[in-house]
Scaffold this motif. Structure first.
Motif, PDB file in Angstrom:
ATOM      1  N   SER A 367       0.834  -1.209   0.000  1.00 30.25           N
ATOM      2  CA  SER A 367       0.000   0.000   0.000  1.00 30.25           C
ATOM      3  C   SER A 367       0.865   1.254   0.000  1.00 30.25           C
ATOM      4  N   GLY A 368       0.569   2.171  -0.908  1.00 30.57           N
ATOM      5  CA  GLY A 368       1.288   3.434  -0.993  1.00 30.57           C
ATOM      6  C   GLY A 368       2.563   3.394  -1.805  1.00 30.57           C
ATOM      7  N   ILE A 369       2.920   2.214  -2.323  1.00 33.72           N
ATOM      8  CA  ILE A 369       4.150   2.070  -3.100  1.00 33.72           C
ATOM      9  C   ILE A 369       3.824   2.117  -4.592  1.00 33.72           C
ATOM     10  N   VAL A 370       4.555   2.930  -5.350  1.00 32.79           N
ATOM     11  CA  VAL A 370       4.411   2.965  -6.802  1.00 32.79           C
ATOM     12  C   VAL A 370       5.422   2.000  -7.402  1.00 32.79           C
ATOM     13  N   ASP A 371       4.935   1.000  -8.102  1.00 31.96           N
ATOM     14  CA  ASP A 371       5.821  -0.025  -8.649  1.00 31.96           C
ATOM     15  C   ASP A 371       6.513   0.474  -9.912  1.00 31.96           C
ATOM     16  N   THR A 372       7.812   0.198  -9.980  1.00 35.60           N
ATOM     17  CA  THR A 372       8.579   0.540 -11.180  1.00 35.60           C
ATOM     18  C   THR A 372       8.954  -0.699 -11.980  1.00 35.60           C
ATOM     19  N   ASN A 373       8.665  -1.868 -11.448  1.00 31.75           N
ATOM     20  CA  ASN A 373       9.000  -3.112 -12.118  1.00 31.75           C
ATOM     21  C   ASN A 373       7.788  -4.028 -12.096  1.00 31.75           C
ATOM     22  N   PHE A 374       7.346  -4.453 -13.285  1.00 33.89           N
ATOM     23  CA  PHE A 374       6.140  -5.267 -13.377  1.00 33.89           C
ATOM     24  C   PHE A 374       6.294  -6.588 -12.635  1.00 33.89           C
ATOM     25  N   PHE A 375       7.436  -7.230 -12.779  1.00 34.92           N
ATOM     26  CA  PHE A 375       7.615  -8.553 -12.178  1.00 34.92           C
ATOM     27  C   PHE A 375       7.724  -8.469 -10.654  1.00 34.92           C
ATOM     28  N   THR A 376       8.234  -7.354 -10.158  1.00 38.92           N
ATOM     29  CA  THR A 376       8.220  -7.150  -8.716  1.00 38.92           C
ATOM     30  C   THR A 376       6.791  -7.065  -8.202  1.00 38.92           C
ATOM     31  N   ALA A 377       5.958  -6.300  -8.906  1.00 39.09           N
ATOM     32  CA  ALA A 377       4.542  -6.196  -8.526  1.00 39.09           C
ATOM     33  C   ALA A 377       3.843  -7.544  -8.623  1.00 39.09           C
ATOM     34  N   LEU A 378       4.226  -8.332  -9.621  1.00 28.89           N
ATOM     35  CA  LEU A 378       3.582  -9.629  -9.823  1.00 28.89           C
ATOM     36  C   LEU A 378       3.966 -10.635  -8.745  1.00 28.89           C
ATOM     37  N   LEU A 379       5.231 -10.670  -8.360  1.00 27.55           N
ATOM     38  CA  LEU A 379       5.727 -11.764  -7.516  1.00 27.55           C
ATOM     39  C   LEU A 379       5.840 -11.399  -6.037  1.00 27.55           C
ATOM     40  N   ARG A 380       6.082 -10.125  -5.726  1.00 27.36           N
ATOM     41  CA  ARG A 380       6.258  -9.726  -4.326  1.00 27.36           C
ATOM     42  C   ARG A 380       4.953  -9.161  -3.773  1.00 27.36           C
ATOM     43  N   ALA A 381       4.260 -10.003  -3.061  1.00 25.22           N
ATOM     44  CA  ALA A 381       2.987  -9.607  -2.453  1.00 25.22           C
ATOM     45  C   ALA A 381       2.832 -10.349  -1.139  1.00 25.22           C
ATOM     46  N   ASP A 382       2.162  -9.729  -0.171  1.00 26.78           N
ATOM     47  CA  ASP A 382       1.959 -10.407   1.111  1.00 26.78           C
ATOM     48  C   ASP A 382       0.736 -11.320   1.053  1.00 26.78           C
ATOM     49  N   GLY A 383       0.428 -11.952   2.181  1.00 25.00           N
ATOM     50  CA  GLY A 383      -0.662 -12.928   2.210  1.00 25.00           C
ATOM     51  C   GLY A 383      -2.010 -12.341   1.851  1.00 25.00           C
ATOM     52  N   LEU A 384      -2.275 -11.127   2.310  1.00 21.73           N
ATOM     53  CA  LEU A 384      -3.566 -10.505   2.031  1.00 21.73           C
ATOM     54  C   LEU A 384      -3.725 -10.246   0.534  1.00 21.73           C
ATOM     55  N   GLU A 385      -2.679  -9.743  -0.097  1.00 26.60           N
ATOM     56  CA  GLU A 385      -2.755  -9.458  -1.529  1.00 26.60           C
ATOM     57  C   GLU A 385      -2.912 -10.746  -2.338  1.00 26.60           C
ATOM     58  N   TRP A 386      -2.159 -11.813  -1.950  1.00 27.49           N
ATOM     59  CA  TRP A 386      -2.328 -13.093  -2.633  1.00 27.49           C
ATOM     60  C   TRP A 386      -3.718 -13.661  -2.400  1.00 27.49           C
ATOM     61  N   GLY A 387      -4.258 -13.457  -1.204  1.00 18.87           N
ATOM     62  CA  GLY A 387      -5.625 -13.910  -0.919  1.00 18.87           C
ATOM     63  C   GLY A 387      -6.644 -13.220  -1.810  1.00 18.87           C
ATOM     64  N   LEU A 388      -6.463 -11.912  -2.010  1.00 20.01           N
ATOM     65  CA  LEU A 388      -7.348 -11.178  -2.910  1.00 20.01           C
ATOM     66  C   LEU A 388      -7.232 -11.696  -4.340  1.00 20.01           C
ATOM     67  N   ARG A 389      -5.998 -11.923  -4.798  1.00 21.47           N
ATOM     68  CA  ARG A 389      -5.807 -12.427  -6.165  1.00 21.47           C
ATOM     69  C   ARG A 389      -6.438 -13.806  -6.335  1.00 21.47           C
ATOM     70  N   LEU A 390      -6.271 -14.695  -5.331  1.00 19.62           N
ATOM     71  CA  LEU A 390      -6.848 -16.034  -5.415  1.00 19.62           C
ATOM     72  C   LEU A 390      -8.366 -15.967  -5.485  1.00 19.62           C
ATOM     73  N   ASN A 391      -8.964 -15.112  -4.669  1.00 14.22           N
ATOM     74  CA  ASN A 391     -10.423 -14.993  -4.694  1.00 14.22           C
ATOM     75  C   ASN A 391     -10.916 -14.373  -5.989  1.00 14.22           C
ATOM     76  N   MET A 392     -10.137 -13.431  -6.537  1.00 16.64           N
ATOM     77  CA  MET A 392     -10.498 -12.876  -7.845  1.00 16.64           C
ATOM     78  C   MET A 392     -10.454 -13.973  -8.913  1.00 16.64           C
ATOM     79  N   MET A 393      -9.469 -14.875  -8.803  1.00 17.37           N
ATOM     80  CA  MET A 393      -9.358 -15.953  -9.767  1.00 17.37           C
ATOM     81  C   MET A 393     -10.549 -16.917  -9.649  1.00 17.37           C
ATOM     82  N   LEU A 394     -10.926 -17.253  -8.424  1.00 19.56           N
ATOM     83  CA  LEU A 394     -12.096 -18.114  -8.213  1.00 19.56           C
ATOM     84  C   LEU A 394     -13.371 -17.435  -8.699  1.00 19.56           C
ATOM     85  N   LEU A 395     -13.447 -16.131  -8.478  1.00 18.03           N
ATOM     86  CA  LEU A 395     -14.587 -15.352  -8.963  1.00 18.03           C
ATOM     87  C   LEU A 395     -14.692 -15.460 -10.486  1.00 18.03           C
ATOM     88  N   GLY A 396     -13.558 -15.314 -11.157  1.00 14.85           N
ATOM     89  CA  GLY A 396     -13.555 -15.436 -12.610  1.00 14.85           C
ATOM     90  C   GLY A 396     -13.903 -16.840 -13.069  1.00 14.85           C
TER      91      GLY A 396
END
Length: 497
Positions: A367-396
């Motif tokens: 939160s509050g960080i502007v990403d300058t590298n796409f792969f950093t944004a893709l791979l470096r995430a905490d549990g809450l962010e991964w939980g959101l992504r997983l639920n978005m995937m199940l939603l889809g």
């Protein structure tokens, strides 16, 4: 069966007198068992299939790249447009600008689908897409425009994209039964929906990355979109020319809305009516979800545009997987169980997103960080962010399971000489739902601000997801997809609810 007995066994039609030979009767019989009149039966290994798949993939990519770019720019309006203080979030205006042409022009798209060869309509739309993307490039290169004025122009171009897609959609879906046998439509539609949402994944991801990385040179992304449009037009040439469903069809004022003949059909066949309404509700929920995810990511959780887009990408990955699984394992069945399972899973995952995004479990470490590298944004995430992504995937995934069988039903059930216009009406009703989504998000945001103060829409965006789960509940409880054998029988639609 002797040919005269076959003639007697056919349903009476008002235009029955036009069948003058036994071969005509046999063709009608084939039509009513899933192979449209005059259809050439292609396989999934044919150039026709891959040309069509490539064309619609590239078109969906451009649609979603440009739309997500405009929506994200609108969502972060204060930072992107003015640098501080800010203008209002124009997501609802942008979505309305994209949806309104569908309401106004879907009927025309359905008319052209029946009056002209669907392949020629598709090629014409691809050529128009090149022109529209060129206009977008001109806007981004226009000197002296303020960021706010540029955004308004981008919303105007987004409206042109909506008009182009409104004409394209009835022919896109209506041509499939003319190219493939009825028993192949579920896997073919699974592949079409899967690649559509793969296009959404890549288009959405590219939009978020572009806003974070090359915002001062967005014309580069627009130039790429022109190239994509050119390749889409070239691939459309591989689609075989199809017969005209109704060569003598005259354009009437009613064709711009709901033709009287189609209105009588859907009122008589309740299965068609309920399927059209269910698809409209589905896309209403989808449009609200995209805008709500953008607000949840950018405003509620303070995530960058790239990370916010990655949540939308997760939905697209899930939809692609859900479409593929349903298309493969659902072939040979009527899809009813897939629709029911998808509806309940949609309801559950919407509630889970609301819980994870409510703030009660904290906010992501990014939160509050502007990403300058796409792969950093893709791979470096905490549990809450991964939980959101997983639920978005199940939603889809739930969305893919739900929508593919209903879309197949709408392609198979109507008579061949009404198919294009009925799909045009479906497109019209669907986009009325999407247009209402813009009003829903706008009014919902005002109500949240009214109830919880000026930051209510940002802090309590999770309430929107709870309301969407409530929308799905009646469908979960009461909707049952009718079975199709050939064409809809006179009383088959009564089984819909």
């Amino acid at each position: 069966m002797p040919i005269e007995e076959l003639r007697l066994s056919l349903p009476t039609r008002p235009d029955e007198g036009r069948y003058e030979s036994p071969s005509d009767v046999v063709q009608v019989f084939e039509t009513q068992n899933g192979s449209p009149l005059g259809a050439t039966q292609h396989t999934v290994a044919s150039a026709a299939f891959w040309g069509f798949l490539t064309t619609q993939f590239l078109g969906a990519f451009n649609d979603n790249y440009f739309k997500q770019m405009v929506l994200l720019t609108s969502a972060s309006n204060a930072a992107v447009v003015t640098g501080a203080g800010g203008n209002p979030d124009r997501q609802s205006l942008a979505m309305a600008a994209f949806a309104l042409p569908f309401v106004l022009m879907s009927g025309l798209g359905g008319f052209l689908s029946d009056r002209c060869s669907k392949q020629r309509v598709i090629v014409g739309c691809k050529l128009a897409e090149i022109l529209i993307m060129s206009i977008a490039l001109a806007v981004l290169l226009m000197p002296g425009l303020s960021a706010n004025a540029q955004l308004i122009w981008m919303i105007s171009v987004l409206s042109l994209m909506g008009a182009h897609s409104a004409i394209f959609a009835p022919s896109k879906y209506g041509i499939l039964p003319e190219l493939f046998r009825g028993d192949k439509l579920l896997p073919v539609n699974g592949a079409v929906q899967m690649t559509t949402f793969l296009a959404i994944i890549f288009g959405t991801a590219c939009a978020g990355f572009a806003l974070d990385q090359i915002r001062d040179a967005m014309w580069i992304g627009s130039a790429i979109a022109i190239g994509v449009s050119v390749f889409g037009a070239l691939s459309a040439v591989l689609i075989p020319t199809t017969q005209i469903a109704e060569p003598g069809l005259k354009l009437k004022l009613e064709n711009l809305a709901i033709p009287a003949e189609i209105g009588r059909l859907i009122l008589r066949e309740r299965g068609l009516l309920m399927a059209i309404l269910v698809v409209s509700v589905f896309w209403f929920l989808g449009a609200v979800t995209q805008m709500a995810v953008n607000t949840l990511g950018k405003s509620t959780l303070g995530m960058s545009a790239t990370r916010t887009s990655l949540m939308v990408v997760a939905i697209g990955i899930g939809i692609a997987a859900g479409c593929a699984v349903t298309g493969y394992f659902g072939k040979g069945g009527n899809g009813r169980r897939w629709v029911m399972a998808g509806a309940w899973l949609l309801c559950f995952t919407l509630l889970m997103v609301a819980i994870l995004g409510s703030g009660q479990l904290g906010v992501p470490a990014s939160s509050g960080i502007v990403d300058t590298n796409f792969f950093t944004a893709l791979l470096r995430a905490d549990g809450l962010e991964w939980g959101l992504r997983l639920n978005m995937m199940l939603l889809g995934g739930a969305a893919g399971m739900f929508v593919v069988p209903v879309q197949v039903y709408l392609q198979q059930a109507p008579p061949d000489d009404m198919k294009g216009r009925l799909l045009g009406v479906q497109n019209l009703i669907t986009w009325i739902g999407i247009l209402l989504s813009a009003a829903y998000v706008g009014v919902g945001g005002m109500l949240l601000n009214l109830c919880f103060g000026p930051t209510g829409n940002a802090k309590y965006q999770w309430v929107i997801f709870v309301s969407l789960a409530a929308f799905m509940l009646p469908i979960c409880l009461f909707y049952r997809l009718p079975a199709v054998t050939g064409k809809v029988a006179a009383n088959e639609g009564k089984q819909a609810w």
